[in-house]
Design a protein around this motif. Sequence first.
Motif, PDB file in Angstrom:
ATOM      1  N   PHE A  31     -50.423   3.028  25.986  1.00 14.34           N
ATOM      2  CA  PHE A  31     -50.352   2.113  24.978  1.00 14.34           C
ATOM      3  C   PHE A  31     -50.005   2.552  23.763  1.00 14.34           C
ATOM      4  CE2 PHE A  31     -52.147  -1.198  28.294  1.00 14.34           C
ATOM      5  CZ  PHE A  31     -50.746  -1.675  28.584  1.00 14.34           C
ATOM      6  N   PRO A  32     -49.326   3.816  23.889  1.00 13.46           N
ATOM      7  CA  PRO A  32     -48.736   4.380  22.198  1.00 13.46           C
ATOM      8  C   PRO A  32     -48.760   3.677  21.195  1.00 13.46           C
ATOM      9  CG  PRO A  32     -47.323   5.031  23.789  1.00 13.46           C
ATOM     10  CD  PRO A  32     -48.240   4.513  24.950  1.00 13.46           C
ATOM     11  N   PRO A  33     -49.186   3.858  19.615  1.00 13.31           N
ATOM     12  CA  PRO A  33     -48.472   2.900  18.924  1.00 13.31           C
ATOM     13  C   PRO A  33     -47.220   3.291  19.124  1.00 13.31           C
ATOM     14  CG  PRO A  33     -49.265   5.178  17.998  1.00 13.31           C
ATOM     15  CD  PRO A  33     -49.579   4.992  19.671  1.00 13.31           C
ATOM     16  N   VAL A  34     -45.996   1.781  18.803  1.00 20.76           N
ATOM     17  CA  VAL A  34     -45.196   1.693  19.002  1.00 20.76           C
ATOM     18  C   VAL A  34     -44.004   2.476  17.423  1.00 20.76           C
ATOM     19  CG1 VAL A  34     -42.959   0.259  18.369  1.00 20.76           C
ATOM     20  CG2 VAL A  34     -44.708  -0.348  19.841  1.00 20.76           C
ATOM     21  N   GLY A  35     -44.541   2.021  16.641  1.00 19.19           N
ATOM     22  CA  GLY A  35     -44.144   2.724  14.840  1.00 19.19           C
ATOM     23  C   GLY A  35     -45.126   4.222  14.487  1.00 19.19           C
ATOM     24  N   LYS A  36     -45.472   4.456  13.808  1.00 24.30           N
ATOM     25  CA  LYS A  36     -45.376   5.606  12.452  1.00 24.30           C
ATOM     26  C   LYS A  36     -47.262   5.235  11.900  1.00 24.30           C
ATOM     27  CE  LYS A  36     -41.439   7.402  11.570  1.00 24.30           C
ATOM     28  NZ  LYS A  36     -40.496   7.856  10.584  1.00 24.30           N
ATOM     29  N   MET A  37     -47.823   6.657  12.655  1.00 22.24           N
ATOM     30  CA  MET A  37     -49.312   6.044  11.492  1.00 22.24           C
ATOM     31  C   MET A  37     -48.865   6.269  10.441  1.00 22.24           C
ATOM     32  SD  MET A  37     -50.669   4.249  13.889  1.00 22.24           S
ATOM     33  CE  MET A  37     -52.288   4.529  13.118  1.00 22.24           C
ATOM     34  N   ILE A  38     -49.790   5.758   9.323  1.00 20.92           N
ATOM     35  CA  ILE A  38     -49.954   6.155   7.894  1.00 20.92           C
ATOM     36  C   ILE A  38     -50.301   5.890   7.182  1.00 20.92           C
ATOM     37  CG2 ILE A  38     -48.940   5.277   5.782  1.00 20.92           C
ATOM     38  CD1 ILE A  38     -46.116   5.513   7.956  1.00 20.92           C
ATOM     39  N   ASP A  39     -50.892   7.556   6.850  1.00 27.52           N
ATOM     40  CA  ASP A  39     -52.468   8.219   6.287  1.00 27.52           C
ATOM     41  C   ASP A  39     -52.106   8.058   5.205  1.00 27.52           C
ATOM     42  OD1 ASP A  39     -55.210   8.960   5.726  1.00 27.52           O
ATOM     43  OD2 ASP A  39     -54.606  10.734   6.284  1.00 27.52           O
ATOM     44  N   ILE A  40     -53.259   6.252   4.907  1.00 27.46           N
ATOM     45  CA  ILE A  40     -53.150   5.688   3.388  1.00 27.46           C
ATOM     46  C   ILE A  40     -54.706   6.650   3.171  1.00 27.46           C
ATOM     47  CG2 ILE A  40     -52.114   3.818   3.962  1.00 27.46           C
ATOM     48  CD1 ILE A  40     -55.254   2.853   3.958  1.00 27.46           C
ATOM     49  N   GLY A  41     -54.996   7.794   3.097  1.00 29.29           N
ATOM     50  CA  GLY A  41     -56.124   8.860   2.563  1.00 29.29           C
ATOM     51  C   GLY A  41     -57.979   8.258   3.249  1.00 29.29           C
ATOM     52  N   GLY A  42     -57.541   9.195   4.028  1.00 26.24           N
ATOM     53  CA  GLY A  42     -58.741   9.386   5.442  1.00 26.24           C
ATOM     54  C   GLY A  42     -58.218   7.639   6.841  1.00 26.24           C
ATOM     55  N   ARG A  43     -57.441   7.513   6.195  1.00 22.08           N
ATOM     56  CA  ARG A  43     -57.233   6.220   7.933  1.00 22.08           C
ATOM     57  C   ARG A  43     -56.046   6.202   7.450  1.00 22.08           C
ATOM     58  NH1 ARG A  43     -57.682   1.224   5.878  1.00 22.08           N
ATOM     59  NH2 ARG A  43     -58.330   0.966   3.690  1.00 22.08           N
ATOM     60  N   SER A  44     -55.705   5.826   8.975  1.00 18.31           N
ATOM     61  CA  SER A  44     -54.413   5.509   9.066  1.00 18.31           C
ATOM     62  C   SER A  44     -53.990   3.935   9.601  1.00 18.31           C
ATOM     63  CB  SER A  44     -53.912   5.929  10.325  1.00 18.31           C
ATOM     64  OG  SER A  44     -53.409   7.715   9.599  1.00 18.31           O
ATOM     65  N   ILE A  45     -52.535   3.471   9.062  1.00 16.07           N
ATOM     66  CA  ILE A  45     -52.137   2.016   9.367  1.00 16.07           C
ATOM     67  C   ILE A  45     -51.357   2.323  10.104  1.00 16.07           C
ATOM     68  CG2 ILE A  45     -51.109  -0.124   8.123  1.00 16.07           C
ATOM     69  CD1 ILE A  45     -54.129  -0.076   8.120  1.00 16.07           C
ATOM     70  N   HIS A  46     -50.948   1.740  10.888  1.00 15.51           N
ATOM     71  CA  HIS A  46     -49.770   1.243  11.710  1.00 15.51           C
ATOM     72  C   HIS A  46     -48.534   0.770  11.477  1.00 15.51           C
ATOM     73  CE1 HIS A  46     -47.285  -0.642  15.747  1.00 15.51           C
ATOM     74  NE2 HIS A  46     -47.062   0.384  15.112  1.00 15.51           N
ATOM     75  N   LEU A  47     -47.823   1.540  11.322  1.00 21.00           N
ATOM     76  CA  LEU A  47     -46.140   0.521  10.216  1.00 21.00           C
ATOM     77  C   LEU A  47     -45.342   0.473  11.146  1.00 21.00           C
ATOM     78  CD1 LEU A  47     -45.116  -0.427   7.751  1.00 21.00           C
ATOM     79  CD2 LEU A  47     -44.476   1.789   7.168  1.00 21.00           C
ATOM     80  N   ASP A  48     -44.870   0.355  11.492  1.00 24.40           N
ATOM     81  CA  ASP A  48     -42.617  -0.542  12.832  1.00 24.40           C
ATOM     82  C   ASP A  48     -42.220  -1.035  11.840  1.00 24.40           C
ATOM     83  OD1 ASP A  48     -41.244  -0.550  14.998  1.00 24.40           O
ATOM     84  OD2 ASP A  48     -41.903  -1.713  16.180  1.00 24.40           O
ATOM     85  N   CYS A  49     -40.702   0.125  11.244  1.00 21.50           N
ATOM     86  CA  CYS A  49     -40.124  -0.198  11.032  1.00 21.50           C
ATOM     87  C   CYS A  49     -38.843  -0.025  11.453  1.00 21.50           C
ATOM     88  CB  CYS A  49     -39.548   0.273   9.318  1.00 21.50           C
ATOM     89  SG  CYS A  49     -41.226  -0.019   8.231  1.00 21.50           S
ATOM     90  N   ARG A  50     -37.848  -0.776  11.285  1.00 18.22           N
ATOM     91  CA  ARG A  50     -36.675  -0.848  12.019  1.00 18.22           C
ATOM     92  C   ARG A  50     -35.267  -1.553  11.389  1.00 18.22           C
ATOM     93  NH1 ARG A  50     -38.533  -4.400  17.441  1.00 18.22           N
ATOM     94  NH2 ARG A  50     -40.691  -3.889  17.772  1.00 18.22           N
ATOM     95  N   GLY A  51     -34.503  -0.799  12.132  1.00 16.03           N
ATOM     96  CA  GLY A  51     -33.034  -0.619  11.214  1.00 16.03           C
ATOM     97  C   GLY A  51     -32.630  -0.631   9.722  1.00 16.03           C
ATOM     98  N   GLU A  52     -31.820  -1.080   8.548  1.00 19.23           N
ATOM     99  CA  GLU A  52     -31.292  -0.316   7.328  1.00 19.23           C
ATOM    100  C   GLU A  52     -30.866  -1.686   6.948  1.00 19.23           C
ATOM    101  OE1 GLU A  52     -32.030   3.216   7.120  1.00 19.23           O
ATOM    102  OE2 GLU A  52     -32.357   3.040   9.153  1.00 19.23           O
TER     103      GLU A  52
END
Length: 345
Positions: free
Chosen positions: A39-60
């Motif tokens: 089950f890999p991340p659905v969205g993107k892993m965003i590096d916020i400074g030494g650790r990452s937060i998973h963010l799943d953005c869709r649409g425009e």
Amino acid sequence: MAKSKNKLWLILFSAFIILCFLIGVFAENSAKKQALIDFPPVGKMIDIGGRSIHLDCRGEGNPIVVFESGLDTSGSLSWSLVHDEIAKFTRACAYDRAGMMWSDERSTSEELLGKAIAEDLNKTMTIAGEKPPYVLVGHSFGGPYITIFTKYFGSSVAGLVFVDTSHPDQVSIFKEFEEPLMNRISYVFMDFFEPMWAYAGLTRYFAKLNDGRLNNQSLKDEQVIDAYSPSSGLALTQESKAYEQTLNEAGSFRDFGNRPVFVIGAIANYEKMSDDELSEYGMSRKQLSSLIEKDLFTHKEQASWSTRSELKILYKADHYVQFEQPEIVINSVLSIVQKVRLKGT
């Protein structure tokens, strides 16, 4: 002689427990690696400074809808039934707080966890290039979190939707409905042993035994949530310990000005509960009218925080409105999106 035998048995038993624990740790480490494969991340892993937060953005489109989950381990998957529907009309982003699901845990504990969570979200959106204005949508304890975000990053917030959210004063408002002592002791017990259970694989084991799937929630979502339950459980424990502190922080900001706000309040079908079920929540059947009255008060009071608010009360409804009645959440969010757009023209 008898004492020597007892000591020997004690040593052997202790060695057996340690061996079981080490086997559990090894199995858990393997399971964590397998979870990322399955089950890999659905969205993107965003590096916020030494650790990452998973963010799943869709649409425009604008404003960007940002979903905040409640005090559970579902994270971004709390919004599975509404995420894509909102994304048909505007950009919609769900994310996992630190330690939840795919997001990395915090290395240190901040003094004000609610503020730290808001700062994480702000960094994540900024670094990911997701520009405001935002419409924040919070479920349950996500309500205090989006309130705190608005307190510190108000210039980015154009509107808010509260989906049966926690009220800052709920501890005092509902103090007469105190849970039984044994329930509270069990929570303390579970919090104390949660780290050990997580590292030894017991959290994962119990998650598989427990069918915690919500109505209309997919089997795959349940499997993903279970796969990441050990790390998510540790994050949940940390957030739970800061429960009253977070409510107090949210309670210090109750003025959303003229931002459009939509409050959805769900009044549970208490009458359908058995006496035993009610007692588990510290209630008696005689107290139901008082409980419903207080429920209504909290939702109405939240709606008063904006000069442009709308309140919708759902009777005999489930707390997870986004799963039980997703169309109501979708329509409420799109209503606020439309108001923000009209204001911008």
